[in-house]
Design an enzyme around this catalytic site. Structure first.
Site, PDB file in Angstrom:
ATOM      1  N   GLU A 271      48.034 -37.679 -14.014  1.00  0.00           N
ATOM      2  CA  GLU A 271      48.477 -38.270 -15.250  1.00  0.00           C
ATOM      3  C   GLU A 271      47.580 -37.979 -16.348  1.00  0.00           C
ATOM      4  OE1 GLU A 271      48.569 -39.871 -12.466  1.00  0.00           O
ATOM      5  OE2 GLU A 271      50.650 -41.048 -12.068  1.00  0.00           O
TER       6      GLU A 271
ATOM      7  N   LYS B 289      50.948 -40.087  -4.115  1.00  0.00           N
ATOM      8  CA  LYS B 289      50.320 -39.199  -4.961  1.00  0.00           C
ATOM      9  C   LYS B 289      50.285 -37.672  -4.313  1.00  0.00           C
ATOM     10  CE  LYS B 289      46.433 -41.560  -6.971  1.00  0.00           C
ATOM     11  NZ  LYS B 289      44.828 -41.882  -6.785  1.00  0.00           N
TER      12      LYS B 289
ATOM     13  N   LYS C 187      37.830 -42.402 -13.653  1.00  0.00           N
ATOM     14  CA  LYS C 187      36.505 -42.514 -12.581  1.00  0.00           C
ATOM     15  C   LYS C 187      36.402 -41.050 -11.969  1.00  0.00           C
ATOM     16  CE  LYS C 187      34.778 -45.018  -8.791  1.00  0.00           C
ATOM     17  NZ  LYS C 187      34.834 -46.049  -8.146  1.00  0.00           N
TER      18      LYS C 187
ATOM     19  N   GLY D 113      37.672 -48.702  -9.875  1.00  0.00           N
ATOM     20  CA  GLY D 113      38.593 -48.634 -11.002  1.00  0.00           C
ATOM     21  C   GLY D 113      38.881 -50.125 -11.592  1.00  0.00           C
ATOM     22  N   ARG D 114      39.503 -50.884 -10.710  1.00  0.00           N
ATOM     23  CA  ARG D 114      40.245 -52.181 -11.231  1.00  0.00           C
ATOM     24  C   ARG D 114      38.959 -53.195 -11.796  1.00  0.00           C
ATOM     25  NH1 ARG D 114      41.473 -50.765  -6.310  1.00  0.00           N
ATOM     26  NH2 ARG D 114      40.842 -52.062  -4.259  1.00  0.00           N
TER      27      ARG D 114
ATOM     28  N   GLU E 219      46.386 -54.430  -6.188  1.00  0.00           N
ATOM     29  CA  GLU E 219      45.883 -53.015  -5.450  1.00  0.00           C
ATOM     30  C   GLU E 219      44.786 -53.501  -4.549  1.00  0.00           C
ATOM     31  OE1 GLU E 219      43.544 -49.733  -7.691  1.00  0.00           O
ATOM     32  OE2 GLU E 219      45.709 -49.139  -7.816  1.00  0.00           O
TER      33      GLU E 219
ATOM     34  N   HIS F 219      62.530 -68.837 -22.213  1.00  0.00           N
ATOM     35  CA  HIS F 219      63.979 -68.597 -22.520  1.00  0.00           C
ATOM     36  C   HIS F 219      64.463 -67.303 -21.861  1.00  0.00           C
ATOM     37  CE1 HIS F 219      63.725 -71.365 -25.948  1.00  0.00           C
ATOM     38  NE2 HIS F 219      62.585 -71.040 -25.873  1.00  0.00           N
TER      39      HIS F 219
HETATM   40  O1  F6P Z   1      46.028 -45.046  -8.080  1.00  0.00           O
HETATM   41  C1  F6P Z   1      45.139 -45.631  -8.001  1.00  0.00           C
HETATM   42  C2  F6P Z   1      43.724 -45.291  -8.765  1.00  0.00           C
HETATM   43  O2  F6P Z   1      42.943 -44.856  -8.114  1.00  0.00           O
HETATM   44  C3  F6P Z   1      43.302 -46.620  -9.230  1.00  0.00           C
HETATM   45  O3  F6P Z   1      42.604 -47.380  -8.366  1.00  0.00           O
HETATM   46  C4  F6P Z   1      42.478 -46.374 -10.282  1.00  0.00           C
HETATM   47  O4  F6P Z   1      41.954 -47.534 -11.271  1.00  0.00           O
HETATM   48  C5  F6P Z   1      43.463 -45.125 -10.857  1.00  0.00           C
HETATM   49  O5  F6P Z   1      44.030 -44.517 -10.016  1.00  0.00           O
HETATM   50  C6  F6P Z   1      42.894 -44.317 -11.805  1.00  0.00           C
HETATM   51  O6  F6P Z   1      41.929 -43.422 -11.402  1.00  0.00           O
HETATM   52  P1  F6P Z   1      40.864 -42.762 -12.156  1.00  0.00           P
HETATM   53  O7  F6P Z   1      39.886 -43.659 -13.034  1.00  0.00           O
HETATM   54  O8  F6P Z   1      40.126 -42.135 -11.102  1.00  0.00           O
HETATM   55  O9  F6P Z   1      41.558 -41.496 -13.150  1.00  0.00           O
END
Ligand code: F6P
Length: 507
Positions: free
Chosen positions: A192, A470, A186, A244-245, A330, A361
């Protein structure tokens, strides 16, 4: 305490009779606590409610202003007040174009469908790597896995972790000439994702692949994506009013479109839309997301059960617990009310789970006899998703048996063999794991989470709690790069010192 907390409800809940008695006194319990909505049969009869508790919960829903908040959400009011943003994922799956957001959503969806068609028709492409994390990974990954039977496009892999082993595990065997990389973010700034995307770009370019032809960006910041090297026609846009979620029905679902095709993706959205309509039109006591939310609230905030186990008995739903962990925790893992006041009651439960029957199990011992009560959500399908009716029947037999055992308990010959019973569980049985039923299930959870947040009086749509880690990670990474521990990080300074020494032996 959350300002919506009702003492009357707490008293009624504390006095509720054990499930065995509730069933003895009300043989029609299943009728008012079971729902058939959008291809989902939901059975809440083994939750710890009687008519009084249920009535108090429904009153709480009214008193908490859920109707008004739902209306505000659907009409695009900035209910995410801490970030001054609307929360309008419902506009993504509405067929209407009667407002700007629906129109924007339609146009971005059409662009994605067109690009997905081109890629699916290109016989030279056999692999897609979706690089994204959190909401840019968990939703599409869960859906692609769940709709395995509908996957007829290129093989879609999901890479999220900054551990280089994650990307390596895909690129070690993929052919860069036959691969499309989808960078899903987003913000287009997430560490990452951007690092993994840079490594994927390097992998392709060093093999002589025309990177810009093989890369697609899914983002709300096309500007950043273009600056980073994605060509404009390959930028699929979504919007700041989609969290995002809550974004799997946006173009974040591009990887899903590539896997299952646009017609099945349209069915997935339609299933969501049907659930949206049910949520917006049904009375509280027959409203599946509302009742689901009220019961989760009852277990977490009133009974103070600290966790919920989500157990998908359909193996294809194996990633559902992970998806729900982000969606629920979240959203509602907050320590202050929407007005910034400290809460003193539990907010989000810990969500965890693993597919059944494997979990039986592994950890069901604790769920049946341990000292903590763990509400369980059992999920499966009526139609077998594998090729054998007999084993599917055994699967469902196990699911039903577990729910019965948790509720009814049993007396053994010694205390070691006693099952206390009276342990709450719900069963959600989908007709089948089709795009439409799955869409309805996902939308049900999205709305349930929003309603839980309104009952808890927290802002379910921000996530400031991820920021500190972060920021510190950036500083810590600098320390590692420079080979000098940051003395201001007093609590991890010795560990960093040790690591910097030790890594010399391994790099
Ligand atoms: O770590 C939190 C977060 O902002 C989430 O809410 C989001 O889904 C994820 O990181 C990834 O964010 P982005 O889509 O901006 O890379």
């Amino acid at each position: 305490m959350p300002s919506n907390f009702s003492v009357e409800l707490a008293n009624l809940a504390a006095a509720v009779a054990p499930l065995r008695e509730l069933f003895e006194h009300d043989t029609r319990r299943h009728e008012w606590l079971a729902f058939d909505v959008c291809g989902i049969h939901a059975d809440f009869s083994r939750q710890r409610v009687d008519p009084d508790v249920f009535g108090a919960l429904m009153s709480l829903v009214s008193d908490a202003g859920v109707a008004h908040k739902r209306e505000q959400m659907f009409s695009g009011v900035a209910i995410n007040s801490t970030e001054n943003r609307a929360v309008q994922h419902v506009a993504l799956r509405s067929s209407g174009s009667d407002d700007t957001k629906k129109d924007l959503a339609r146009r971005s969806r059409e662009a994605a469908i067109e690009l997905a068609r081109q890629i699916r028709e290109n016989t030279e492409i056999d692999t897609v790597i979706n690089i994204g994390i959190g909401g840019s990974d968990l939703g599409p990954q869960m859906v692609v896995r769940a709709l395995r039977k509908f996957c007829n496009g290129p093989t879609v892999h999901f890479v999220s972790n900054i551990d280089p082993a994650d990307l390596d595990s895909v690129i070690d065997t993929a052919d860069p000439h036959r691969t499309i990389v989808v960078v899903s973010s987003k913000t287009f700034t997430t560490l990452e994702t951007m690092e993994n995307a840079a490594r994927a770009r390097e992998w392709m370019m060093s093999a002589g692949v025309e990177w810009s032809e093989h890369c697609v960006a899914v983002t709300s910041s096309c500007e950043r994506a273009v600056e980073w090297g994605v060509k404009k026609e390959h930028c699929l846009e979504f919007f700041d009013w989609v969290g995002g979620r809550f974004s799997v029905s946006s173009v974040i679902g591009f990887a899903v479109m590539l896997a299952i095709g646009d017609e099945h993706f349209a069915e997935f959205l339609d299933g969501m839309h049907q659930m949206d309509r049910h949520f917006s039109d049904s009375p509280w006591e027959r409203n599946l997301p509302v009742v689901h939310a009220a019961l989760w609230y009852l277990n977490a905030a009133v009974h103070q059960y600290p966790t919920v186990a989500v157990i998908p008995y359909s193996h294809d739903l194996a990633r559902l617990p992970a998806f729900l962990q982000q969606l629920v925790m979240e959203s509602n893992g907050k320590g202050v009310t929407i007005d910034g006041q400290k809460v003193t009651h539990a907010t989000s439960p810990v969500v965890w789970g693993e597919s059944g029957t494997n979990s039986q199990h592994a950890f069901f011992q604790m769920i049946h006899q341990g000292t903590q009560v763990v509400p369980v959500e059992f999920i499966s399908t009526v139609r077998p998703m594998g090729h054998d009716q007999h084993t599917h029947d055994l699967l469902i037999a196990n699911l039903i048996a577990q729910s019965e055992a948790l509720a009814a308990g049993s007396q053994g010959v010694s205390s070691h063999q006693d099952f206390p019973g009276n342990r709450p569980s719900s069963v959600l049985l989908l007709d089948e794991l089709s795009p439409r039923c799955l869409g309805a299930l996902v939308a049900m959870y999205e709305h349930s989470v929003a309603v839980q947040g309104w009952l808890l009086n927290v802002n379910s749509f921000d996530q400031f709690g991820v920021e500190l880690g972060k920021d510190l990670a950036k500083k810590t990474a600098q320390s590692i790069a420079q080979g000098t521990p940051d003395e201001s990080q007093t609590m991890t300074h010795p560990l960093m010192k040790w690591f910097l020494e030790r890594r010399k032996n391994f790099s």
